[in-house]
Design a protein around this motif. Structure first.
Motif, mmCIF file in Angstrom:
data_model
loop_
_atom_site.group_PDB
_atom_site.id
_atom_site.type_symbol
_atom_site.label_atom_id
_atom_site.label_comp_id
_atom_site.label_asym_id
_atom_site.label_seq_id
_atom_site.Cartn_x
_atom_site.Cartn_y
_atom_site.Cartn_z
ATOM 1 N N TRP A 120 32.676 55.903 17.383
ATOM 2 C CA TRP A 120 33.118 57.144 17.133
ATOM 3 C C TRP A 120 31.875 57.971 16.512
ATOM 4 O O TRP A 120 31.382 57.603 15.305
ATOM 5 C CB TRP A 120 34.231 57.296 16.437
ATOM 6 N N THR A 121 31.575 58.982 17.023
ATOM 7 C CA THR A 121 30.551 59.996 16.478
ATOM 8 C C THR A 121 31.161 61.073 15.609
ATOM 9 O O THR A 121 32.476 61.118 15.575
ATOM 10 C CB THR A 121 29.695 60.992 17.548
ATOM 11 N N THR A 122 30.390 61.373 14.647
ATOM 12 C CA THR A 122 30.991 62.633 13.601
ATOM 13 C C THR A 122 31.571 64.040 14.569
ATOM 14 O O THR A 122 32.452 64.615 14.046
ATOM 15 C CB THR A 122 29.821 63.256 12.807
ATOM 16 N N LYS A 123 30.669 64.174 15.679
ATOM 17 C CA LYS A 123 31.052 65.450 16.336
ATOM 18 C C LYS A 123 32.502 65.234 17.088
ATOM 19 O O LYS A 123 33.398 65.876 17.052
ATOM 20 C CB LYS A 123 30.058 65.432 17.516
ATOM 21 N N GLU A 124 32.876 63.825 17.623
ATOM 22 C CA GLU A 124 34.249 63.449 18.186
ATOM 23 C C GLU A 124 35.225 63.390 17.126
ATOM 24 O O GLU A 124 36.214 63.922 17.189
ATOM 25 C CB GLU A 124 34.155 62.077 18.662
ATOM 26 N N ILE A 125 35.066 63.087 15.802
ATOM 27 C CA ILE A 125 35.861 63.111 14.912
ATOM 28 C C ILE A 125 36.192 64.581 14.485
ATOM 29 O O ILE A 125 37.275 64.823 14.232
ATOM 30 C CB ILE A 125 35.445 62.291 13.673
ATOM 31 N N GLN A 126 35.217 65.348 14.295
ATOM 32 C CA GLN A 126 35.459 66.711 13.956
ATOM 33 C C GLN A 126 36.189 67.394 15.228
ATOM 34 O O GLN A 126 37.044 68.319 14.900
ATOM 35 C CB GLN A 126 34.136 67.518 13.801
ATOM 36 N N TYR A 127 36.241 67.097 16.262
ATOM 37 C CA TYR A 127 36.801 67.534 17.367
ATOM 38 C C TYR A 127 38.472 67.042 17.463
ATOM 39 O O TYR A 127 39.215 68.105 17.402
ATOM 40 C CB TYR A 127 36.442 67.180 18.779
ATOM 41 N N LEU A 128 38.618 65.864 16.971
ATOM 42 C CA LEU A 128 40.104 65.357 16.941
ATOM 43 C C LEU A 128 40.793 66.372 15.661
ATOM 44 O O LEU A 128 41.660 66.714 15.836
ATOM 45 C CB LEU A 128 39.936 64.083 16.238
ATOM 46 N N LYS A 129 40.020 66.718 14.550
ATOM 47 C CA LYS A 129 40.701 66.933 13.332
ATOM 48 C C LYS A 129 40.889 68.545 13.804
ATOM 49 O O LYS A 129 41.946 69.203 13.325
ATOM 50 C CB LYS A 129 39.739 67.076 12.101
ATOM 51 N N LYS A 130 39.935 69.144 14.586
ATOM 52 C CA LYS A 130 40.241 70.541 14.978
ATOM 53 C C LYS A 130 41.128 70.610 16.065
ATOM 54 O O LYS A 130 42.030 71.968 15.987
ATOM 55 C CB LYS A 130 38.842 71.194 15.221
ATOM 56 N N ASN A 131 41.472 70.066 16.784
ATOM 57 C CA ASN A 131 42.192 70.268 18.297
ATOM 58 C C ASN A 131 43.398 69.329 18.262
ATOM 59 O O ASN A 131 44.182 69.606 19.308
ATOM 60 C CB ASN A 131 41.352 70.026 19.363
#
Length: 265
Positions: free
Chosen positions: A4-15
């Motif tokens: 998992w990339t940092t960008k993917e994790i941030q997407y999960l948290k946001k959406n």
């Protein structure tokens, strides 16, 4: 296995859309957007929640419009569908229950041991990476566990267990010599001894034993060469010599003698 990339994790948290119980309602949509399986997203959200990056679930707030208790038959269906990777919403639809109540029931079934968490299996790619990058010391012990753990996204203990398993299967033919210490452990011991005897100078003097001119009767004499460590301490013009063994044991101290002061040039 894709990390998992940092960008993917941030997407999960946001959406991520949260229900009143903090269960994520749009796992399937998140998985499709990220190009991952719903199970992979579900597991990642669970880990983020465990690490405090998602709010904890509170199934006491769940609402089941029919207010029915779960029967043994329903539990069996929930377990079977969950093992097949079905999402909570589909399980709930098949039983006429809400997604939140299914989530709460699955948590309960895990807690009482009816649903066991699957062990994280090693993929063939991970095994290939391990075999390609493993290094051994002169005694056959693996000397780069930490590097292998990082490359395979595993813990030190998991790598160690996998190495033992691969040895049993014959995929690793280098066997450690259990009668010896690994080079890594030996270096740690050497560092400990260096720190322990750091105050002792490593100056060595060979003491020659002089052969006696006359051997008394009934006396056995053995001559041998012994290496000692000499430490010289000068305090207020008084010199004291101390003799140590190689292991740092004090065996003799010479009486203090006067030292002539040095003349400046």
């Amino acid at each position: 296995m894709k990390n998992w990339t940092t960008k993917e994790i941030q997407y999960l948290k946001k959406n991520a859309l949260l229900a009143e119980t903090n269960v994520v309602l749009n796992i399937e949509q998140l998985a499709k957007k990220l190009g991952r399986s719903a199970k992979s997203v579900d597991v990642k959200i669970y880990k983020l929640r465990r690490d405090g990056q998602f709010p904890p679930t509170d199934f006491s707030k769940s609402f089941d419009p029919k207010g029915r208790k779960f029967t043994d038959t329903e539990d069996k269906r929930i377990i079977a569908m969950y093992k097949k990777g079905e999402i909570y919403r589909d399980i709930g639809d098949s039983l006429g229950r809400s997604e939140q109540s299914i989530g709460g029931r699955i948590m309960r079934l895990k807690k009482i041991g009816k649903i066991k968490q699957p062990k994280k299996q090693w993929s063939q790619d991970q095994v290939d990476i391990l075999l390609a990058n493993i290094r051994f010391d002169e005694n056959g012990f693996c000397c780069n566990h930490i590097e292998l753990a990082r490359l395979c996204n595993r813990t030190f203990e998991q790598v160690n267990r996998k190495l033992n398993d691969l040895r049993k299967k014959g995929l690793i033919t280098v066997m450690p010599d259990r009668s010896k210490t690994s080079a890594k452990s030996k270096k740690a011991i050497d560092r400990f001894n260096d720190a322990r005897f750091a105050h002792i100078p490593k100056k060595k003097e060979d003491v020659q034993m002089v052969k006696p001119t006359e051997k008394p009767s009934g006396v056995s004499i053995e001559s041998k060469q012994v290496s000692l460590i000499l430490t010289t301490v000068i305090v207020n013009g008084q010199r004291t010599d101390q003799y140590f063994t190689q292991d740092g044991e004090l065996i003799a101290t010479k009486k203090p003698t006067s030292v002539a002061p040095e003349v400046s040039k």
